[in-house]
Design a protein around this motif. Structure first.
Motif, PDB file in Angstrom:
ATOM      1  N   PRO A  71      31.050 -40.161   9.473  1.00  0.00           N
ATOM      2  CA  PRO A  71      29.985 -40.831   9.996  1.00  0.00           C
ATOM      3  C   PRO A  71      28.665 -40.533   9.399  1.00  0.00           C
ATOM      4  O   PRO A  71      27.691 -41.460   9.578  1.00  0.00           O
ATOM      5  CB  PRO A  71      30.168 -40.535  11.492  1.00  0.00           C
ATOM      6  CG  PRO A  71      31.485 -40.244  11.674  1.00  0.00           C
ATOM      7  CD  PRO A  71      31.955 -39.326  10.428  1.00  0.00           C
ATOM      8  N   VAL A  72      28.572 -39.436   8.881  1.00  0.00           N
ATOM      9  CA  VAL A  72      27.150 -39.222   8.330  1.00  0.00           C
ATOM     10  C   VAL A  72      27.049 -39.067   6.772  1.00  0.00           C
ATOM     11  O   VAL A  72      25.935 -38.741   6.356  1.00  0.00           O
ATOM     12  CB  VAL A  72      26.548 -37.745   9.057  1.00  0.00           C
ATOM     13  CG1 VAL A  72      26.963 -37.450  10.540  1.00  0.00           C
ATOM     14  CG2 VAL A  72      27.613 -36.388   8.127  1.00  0.00           C
ATOM     15  N   TYR A  73      27.985 -39.251   6.116  1.00  0.00           N
ATOM     16  CA  TYR A  73      28.068 -39.105   4.684  1.00  0.00           C
ATOM     17  C   TYR A  73      26.942 -40.073   3.894  1.00  0.00           C
ATOM     18  O   TYR A  73      26.344 -39.486   2.989  1.00  0.00           O
ATOM     19  CB  TYR A  73      29.619 -39.239   4.131  1.00  0.00           C
ATOM     20  CG  TYR A  73      29.713 -38.970   2.515  1.00  0.00           C
ATOM     21  CD1 TYR A  73      29.840 -37.520   2.381  1.00  0.00           C
ATOM     22  CD2 TYR A  73      29.747 -39.774   1.672  1.00  0.00           C
ATOM     23  CE1 TYR A  73      29.884 -37.198   1.062  1.00  0.00           C
ATOM     24  CE2 TYR A  73      29.859 -39.664   0.176  1.00  0.00           C
ATOM     25  CZ  TYR A  73      29.990 -38.225  -0.043  1.00  0.00           C
ATOM     26  OH  TYR A  73      30.144 -37.993  -1.336  1.00  0.00           O
ATOM     27  N   GLU A  74      27.198 -41.381   4.344  1.00  0.00           N
ATOM     28  CA  GLU A  74      26.280 -42.256   3.458  1.00  0.00           C
ATOM     29  C   GLU A  74      24.897 -41.892   3.641  1.00  0.00           C
ATOM     30  O   GLU A  74      23.936 -42.163   2.519  1.00  0.00           O
ATOM     31  CB  GLU A  74      26.692 -43.578   3.897  1.00  0.00           C
ATOM     32  CG  GLU A  74      27.905 -44.232   3.308  1.00  0.00           C
ATOM     33  CD  GLU A  74      28.253 -44.011   1.828  1.00  0.00           C
ATOM     34  OE1 GLU A  74      27.134 -44.524   1.057  1.00  0.00           O
ATOM     35  OE2 GLU A  74      29.392 -43.866   1.243  1.00  0.00           O
ATOM     36  N   GLU A  75      24.418 -41.674   4.861  1.00  0.00           N
ATOM     37  CA  GLU A  75      23.125 -41.550   5.033  1.00  0.00           C
ATOM     38  C   GLU A  75      22.354 -39.940   4.621  1.00  0.00           C
ATOM     39  O   GLU A  75      21.165 -40.163   4.536  1.00  0.00           O
ATOM     40  CB  GLU A  75      22.760 -41.739   6.479  1.00  0.00           C
ATOM     41  CG  GLU A  75      23.212 -43.202   7.023  1.00  0.00           C
ATOM     42  CD  GLU A  75      22.447 -44.386   6.238  1.00  0.00           C
ATOM     43  OE1 GLU A  75      21.294 -44.156   5.750  1.00  0.00           O
ATOM     44  OE2 GLU A  75      23.231 -45.110   5.669  1.00  0.00           O
ATOM     45  N   ALA A  76      23.458 -39.177   4.509  1.00  0.00           N
ATOM     46  CA  ALA A  76      22.812 -37.844   4.136  1.00  0.00           C
ATOM     47  C   ALA A  76      22.537 -37.547   2.928  1.00  0.00           C
ATOM     48  O   ALA A  76      23.110 -38.332   1.679  1.00  0.00           O
ATOM     49  CB  ALA A  76      23.780 -36.733   4.563  1.00  0.00           C
ATOM     50  N   ASP A  77      21.280 -37.044   2.355  1.00  0.00           N
ATOM     51  CA  ASP A  77      21.054 -36.467   0.807  1.00  0.00           C
ATOM     52  C   ASP A  77      22.069 -35.452   0.421  1.00  0.00           C
ATOM     53  O   ASP A  77      22.567 -35.612  -0.744  1.00  0.00           O
ATOM     54  CB  ASP A  77      19.491 -36.324   0.750  1.00  0.00           C
ATOM     55  CG  ASP A  77      18.672 -37.650   0.942  1.00  0.00           C
ATOM     56  OD1 ASP A  77      19.021 -38.552   0.370  1.00  0.00           O
ATOM     57  OD2 ASP A  77      18.091 -37.632   2.132  1.00  0.00           O
ATOM     58  N   ARG A  78      22.091 -34.371   1.282  1.00  0.00           N
ATOM     59  CA  ARG A  78      22.875 -33.309   0.898  1.00  0.00           C
ATOM     60  C   ARG A  78      23.628 -33.059   2.112  1.00  0.00           C
ATOM     61  O   ARG A  78      23.319 -32.990   3.442  1.00  0.00           O
ATOM     62  CB  ARG A  78      22.173 -32.301   0.360  1.00  0.00           C
ATOM     63  CG  ARG A  78      21.725 -32.555  -1.045  1.00  0.00           C
ATOM     64  CD  ARG A  78      20.879 -31.326  -1.705  1.00  0.00           C
ATOM     65  NE  ARG A  78      22.114 -30.418  -2.093  1.00  0.00           N
ATOM     66  CZ  ARG A  78      21.723 -28.869  -2.336  1.00  0.00           C
ATOM     67  NH1 ARG A  78      20.628 -28.558  -2.304  1.00  0.00           N
ATOM     68  NH2 ARG A  78      22.553 -28.134  -2.563  1.00  0.00           N
ATOM     69  N   ILE A  79      25.030 -32.266   2.088  1.00  0.00           N
ATOM     70  CA  ILE A  79      25.597 -31.532   3.206  1.00  0.00           C
ATOM     71  C   ILE A  79      26.143 -30.511   2.705  1.00  0.00           C
ATOM     72  O   ILE A  79      26.553 -30.224   1.808  1.00  0.00           O
ATOM     73  CB  ILE A  79      26.812 -32.814   3.459  1.00  0.00           C
ATOM     74  CG1 ILE A  79      26.346 -34.022   3.844  1.00  0.00           C
ATOM     75  CG2 ILE A  79      27.693 -32.133   4.532  1.00  0.00           C
ATOM     76  CD1 ILE A  79      27.680 -35.118   4.000  1.00  0.00           C
ATOM     77  N   PHE A  80      25.923 -29.435   3.995  1.00  0.00           N
ATOM     78  CA  PHE A  80      26.273 -28.082   3.890  1.00  0.00           C
ATOM     79  C   PHE A  80      27.134 -27.616   4.669  1.00  0.00           C
ATOM     80  O   PHE A  80      27.200 -27.887   5.996  1.00  0.00           O
ATOM     81  CB  PHE A  80      24.964 -27.167   3.981  1.00  0.00           C
ATOM     82  CG  PHE A  80      23.804 -27.384   2.786  1.00  0.00           C
ATOM     83  CD1 PHE A  80      23.590 -26.811   1.532  1.00  0.00           C
ATOM     84  CD2 PHE A  80      23.027 -28.413   3.018  1.00  0.00           C
ATOM     85  CE1 PHE A  80      22.726 -27.000   0.819  1.00  0.00           C
ATOM     86  CE2 PHE A  80      21.946 -28.669   2.210  1.00  0.00           C
ATOM     87  CZ  PHE A  80      21.858 -27.964   1.044  1.00  0.00           C
ATOM     88  N   LEU A  81      28.317 -27.018   4.250  1.00  0.00           N
ATOM     89  CA  LEU A  81      29.236 -26.526   4.890  1.00  0.00           C
ATOM     90  C   LEU A  81      29.169 -24.992   5.165  1.00  0.00           C
ATOM     91  O   LEU A  81      29.493 -24.366   4.085  1.00  0.00           O
ATOM     92  CB  LEU A  81      30.764 -26.890   4.569  1.00  0.00           C
ATOM     93  CG  LEU A  81      31.020 -28.363   4.334  1.00  0.00           C
ATOM     94  CD1 LEU A  81      32.481 -28.620   4.083  1.00  0.00           C
ATOM     95  CD2 LEU A  81      30.603 -29.036   5.551  1.00  0.00           C
TER      96      LEU A  81
END
Length: 288
Positions: A23-33
Motif C-alpha cells: 500500500p505504501v510502495y508507489e508513494e514512497a521515495d525510499r523504504i527502509f527495513l
C-alpha cells in the motif's frame, strides 16, 4: 531532502510485510527495513527469517526503493519498550532528518496512503528547520481484534496513532510528545489479531510485554462472533480503553478495506479533526 521515507521493522512477524509494504510502495521515495543483525527481538529472543522472504522483496522491489538496514537493536540492559524506542530512533536517523520520517509496523495496512502523503505535503514547511519546529503526524487505526470462524471482530471506533514526524526525538515507541497534527487517514491495524500461539509470542516480546493486563488473554480467547455483544473492556493494558467490538463478515483484507471506507462508526468527521488540531495548536502555542 523533503522526500517521503518509510521505515518498517523486520522481526518475527516479517511475513505481514507482504501486506503492509504494497500500500505504501508507489508513494514512497525510499523504504527502509530495520532488522537486528543477530535476529533478536527486543526481549532478546531469536527469530528466523525464511530466505524466501528476501527473494520476495527482491522480486517485489521493481523500482529499487527498498534498503535493508541491519543494526544492533537489542541491548540486554534496556527494557523491551526502551529497545523499541531506540530502534525506531536509529531507523529514523538512518532515513535522514529533513525528510518525512514515516514508520509503519508490519501489521498496519494503509487504506489510502496516496491521500495520507498528499495531506502530509501541506506541512512541508516544517521540514525546513525541523529541530526548531518539531511536530508529529497522527492518523487513525481501525483495529482488528480477532479473526473468527467467518469474519473479524474489530474495535468499533477509530483510535489515534503516531505515524510520521519531521524530527525523531522519540520518547516512547513512535511518539515524540511534540505537537500533533491529525490527518483523517485510516490504517488497518491487526494488533492482537493472531493465532493464539503467535499472540502469546508477541505478548512476551513486544514493547508492552510488562504492561499487559492479567485478564486480557483469557478474554481474547473467549470472545467470538456469537458472544462479543455480551462482553466489554478489551484493551490489553487498560481494558476500558477498548470498550466494545463490532463485526465484519469477511477475513479478506481488501474486502475489509471496503467495509472500513463505508463504516459510519469509523468515520473521522471534519469537525472532530478540526477540534483536535486546534487543541494541539493552542496547547503548544506558547511552548516554542
Amino acid at each position: 531532502m523533503k522526500k517521503i521515507h518509510v521505515g518498517f521493522l523486520l522481526s518475527y512477524d516479517y511475513e505481514l510485510l507482504k501486506f503492509s509494504l504494497p500500500p505504501v510502495y508507489e508513494e514512497a521515495d525510499r523504504i527502509f527495513l530495520a532488522k537486528d543483525k543477530d535476529s533478536r527481538t527486543w526481549k532478546g529472543q531469536k527469530f528466523d527469517v525464511d530466505p524466501g522472504f528476501y527473494e520476495w522483496i527482491k522480486a517485489f522491489d521493481t523500482q529499487h526503493k527498498i534498503e535493508i538496514y541491519e543494526g544492533d537493536f537489542y541491548l540486554p540492559e534496556l527494557s523491551t519498550i526502551e529497545n523499541d524506542t531506540r530502534e525506531r530512533t536509529m531507523l529514523s536517523q538512518k532515513m535522514g532528518i529533513g525528510n518525512w520520517l514515516i514508520q509503519v509496523d508490519s501489521d498496519e495496512y494503509f487504506i489510502d496512503f496516496k491521500k495520507f502523503v498528499s495531506d502530509l505535503r501541506q506541512y512541508d514547511s516544517y521540514l525546513d528547520d525541523p529541530e526548531n519546529n518539531k511536530i508529529q503526524i497522527f492518523a487513525f487505526w481501525a483495529i482488528i481484534f480477532k479473526y473468527t470462524a467467518n469474519g473479524i471482530l474489530y474495535i468499533d471506533e477509530p483510535m489515534k496513532a503516531a505515524f510520521a514526524t519531521n524530527y525523531p526525538n522519540y520518547k516512547v515507541a513512535r511518539r515524540t510528545n511534540e505537537r500533533v497534527i491529525y490527518l483523517d487517514s485510516i490504517v488497518l491495524h491487526e494488533s492482537v489479531a493472531r493465532t493464539e500461539a503467535q499472540l502469546r509470542f508477541k505478548l512476551e516480546n513486544w514493547g508492552h510485554n510488562v504492561d499487559v493486563h492479567k485478564d486480557f488473554l483469557n478474554k481474547w480467547i473467549a470472545v467470538d462472533e456469537t458472544n462479543y455483544q455480551t462482553m466489554t473492556d478489551f484493551y490489553y493494558i487498560e481494558p476500558k480503553r477498548w470498550k466494545t467490538l463490532s463485526y465484519f463478515p469477511t477475513k479478506k483484507i481488501e474486502e475489509i478495506k471496503n467495509y472500513v471506507a463505508t463504516s459510519k462508526n469509523l468515520k473521522i468527521t471534519k469537525s472532530h479533526l478540526m477540534l483536535r488540531n486546534f487543541g494541539q495548536w493552542f496547547k503548544f502555542l506558547f511552548k516554542r
